[in-house]
Design an enzyme around this catalytic site. Structure first.
Site, PDB file in Angstrom:
ATOM      1  N   HIS A   3       0.837  -1.195   0.000  1.00  0.00           N
ATOM      2  CA  HIS A   3       0.000   0.000   0.000  1.00  0.00           C
ATOM      3  C   HIS A   3       0.877   1.253   0.000  1.00  0.00           C
ATOM      4  CE1 HIS A   3       0.752   1.063   4.234  1.00  0.00           C
ATOM      5  NE2 HIS A   3       0.708  -0.228   4.489  1.00  0.00           N
ATOM      6  N   ASP A 153       4.790   1.862  13.340  1.00  0.00           N
ATOM      7  CA  ASP A 153       3.740   1.612  12.360  1.00  0.00           C
ATOM      8  C   ASP A 153       3.062   0.296  12.692  1.00  0.00           C
ATOM      9  OD1 ASP A 153       5.394  -0.405  11.388  1.00  0.00           O
ATOM     10  OD2 ASP A 153       5.814   0.562   9.472  1.00  0.00           O
TER      11      ASP A 153
END
Length: 563
Positions: A3, A153
């Site tokens: 992504h 993340d």
């Protein structure tokens, strides 16, 4: 290749081009409607167009993950120890299939070589660990001589966070948080629980949080996100085979996509955001004392949480705090290249003074695009687009602002922006509903010349915020003067603009200030809900014609709609 696919180009240590694939494909996060990820083919082609002519055809190509057999074995070992027996074999087999078909270094090499084949470039491939690429993007772009770097993340190859030390000698990872523990992963899943789409909905949770009370769900968040005395966070629930049922037991039923928000959802968002901030602050306090760092760099998708970043900067814990402006996975394209440059040349890459690294368009190219819509548009070229736009904004018009090279990263910083007068208390609702077509609780950022920012915003510990990295308090006397950029809690995600970094946008802010006495504009990205920020003149014209934008200021042209 995941992504937010992107590409960046370094020449002699300087970033000369960078862009996300979504801006060309017009697919958010470079993902198809079916959920497949897109290769950054057009982003790569754009970057290669900036290569110097005198080159030998060989290019160092840095990739933002290093899934070697040994690293994959470490990932599998960590998951095998953490997963319950009921789902262990199924999850491990899924990981094995993805590794072999998509993410192994061998497979990635095949795809990159095929992607570059038509360009005549012969790549010399380098695989950079995911969180090292994040860390490099923040440290080398900051220009700091030395710093501690925290990355956060959802997931890298085998970790969700690292802490590294940066100096002229390079980067040294000193701590690592292994999967399945993931602060970003938990925030992302609870974003989905609240009915928002991950990879973007996290901003909505952050924006919703000030409307709620964290108290009712604080203890549940502490159970989901544990914190130890050594500064580490733990999210063991992510490895449960009944994770969904466990969350519903704690928080109640999940929210359907698009459903109305009740007090419960606002309180859950408030508790999640508060726990997220507390965990990061605690971890940083421990790391600062353990390693004696005075400057901090932040990267990874979690670093885009500007409320957390503002709290860190204002805490006084560090002398300086830098947040890489493209902290998501798109920014790893820059960090991986910077890391390889330092590794191969033994020299530091240049700092990153601006994110104006994407495509730009000449006035003649803009005019050609305008001519295609002459039946629907009226346009004229003006000697000073800044003064013309300032007068229109002062008269209450909402203006699409398209100037220079497109920004890299998720923020529109005055190159691909929608602008409005922040003095109008109804402007936020109007832009949200009629232009952006998004939730009414979403806040907007104020843009202000750097030299005037302290008159309106409390910049204690922040100094400057050129990339909208930090949410800061709006001074009491200013809140009534710029109501449409003040969030529910009295804060604003401020953008401070220097003339030397963004001259045309600075001139516009100054002209608006001269006309109104208030050198601040409401600044939001030039797009509508569900679409990427506009890239080309054609993108801008489509968005302009499809929304209730009043005026488009595109390079030297003022554009209005006929009728």
């Amino acid at each position: 290749m995941g992504h937010d696919a992107a590409a960046a180009l370094l020449v002699d240590g300087r970033v000369v081009a960078a862009a996300s694939e979504e801006r060309f494909s017009r697919r958010k996060h470079a993902m198809t409607l079916e959920g497949d990820t897109l290769l950054p083919r057009e982003a790569v082609a754009f970057c290669l167009s900036h290569l110097p002519e005198a080159r030998d055809g060989i290019l160092d190509v840095a990739y933002y993950c290093d899934v070697s057999p040994s690293v994959f074995a470490q990932r599998m070992d960590a998951l095998e120890r953490a997963l319950p027996t009921s789902i262990r074999s199924r999850v491990l087999e899924a990981n094995r299939i993805v590794y072999e078909e998509s993410v192994s270094n061998a497979r990635v090499a095949e795809v990159i070589e095929a992607c570059l084949e038509a360009s005549g470039v012969r790549p010399k491939l380098h695989f950079v660990p995911h969180h090292v690429a994040h860390a490099a993007s923040a440290f080398y772009s900051s220009g700091f001589s030395d710093a501690g770097i925290l990355t956060l993340d959802a997931s890298g190859e085998k970790s969700s966070s690292v802490f590294a030390l940066g100096s002229d000698q390079g980067l040294r990872v000193v701590e690592e948080t292994l999967l399945p523990h993931s602060l970003g992963g938990m925030y992302m899943l609870l974003t989905a629980f609240l009915g928002f789409s991950p990879l973007g909905g996290e901003y909505k949770v952050m924006g919703l949080a000030p409307y709620g009370d964290p108290g009712p769900f604080s203890s549940h968040m502490e159970e989901l996100i544990g914190l130890s005395d050594d500064g580490e966070y733990r999210t063991p629930a992510l490895a449960r085979d009944d994770f969904g049922a466990h969350v519903r037991e704690l928080l109640g039923p999940a929210v359907a996509r698009g459903a109305g928000l009740t007090r419960r959802e606002k309180d859950i968002a408030a508790a999640l955001q508060r726990r997220f901030e507390d965990v990061v602050m605690h971890r940083l306090a421990v790391l600062r004392d353990r390693y004696g760092v005075e400057r901090l760099c932040l990267a990874g998708g979690c670093a885009l949480n500007c409320v957390m970043a503002g709290k860190v900067a204002r805490s006084g814990m560090f002398d300086e705090v830098y947040v890489f402006p493209a902290s998501g996975d798109d920014g790893c394209s820059v960090g991986a290249a910077q890391y390889v440059y330092h590794d191969t040349h033994g020299a530091r890459p240049e700092a990153l003074p601006s994110t104006s690294l994407g495509p730009g368009y000449s006035s003649s190219e803009v005019q050609v695009a305008l001519e295609r819509h002459r039946d629907r548009l009226a346009f004229r070229r003006v000697p000073s687009i800044e003064r013309e736009a300032a007068a229109l904004l002062a008269a209450g018009r909402i203006v699409g602002w398209f100037q220079g090279r497109m920004e890299f990263g998720p923020r529109a910083l005055g190159n691909r922006s929608i602008l409005a007068d922040p003095r109008d208390a109804g402007m936020r609702e109007l832009v949200n509903a009629c232009v952006k077509r998004r939730e009414g609780f979403r806040p907007f950022a104020p843009a202000v010349p750097q030299e005037r920012a302290a008159e309106l915003f409390d910049l204690d510990g922040v100094r400057s915020s050129p990339f909208m990295q930090f949410a800061v308090p709006v001074l009491d006397g200013a809140r009534q003067r710029v109501p449409s950029v003040v969030h529910h809690d009295g804060s604003a995600r401020v953008q401070t603009v220097r003339r030397e970094q963004s001259s045309r946008f600075w001139e516009l802010l100054t002209a608006f200030g001269n006309a109104t006495g208030m050198p601040v504009l409401l600044n939001t990205s030039f797009n509508v809900r569900g679409e990427p920020i506009v890239c080309s003149p054609d993108d801008a014209l489509r968005c302009f014609l499809a929304t209730q934008l009043d005026v488009l200021a595109i390079e030297d042209f003022v554009v209005t709609k006929r009728g």
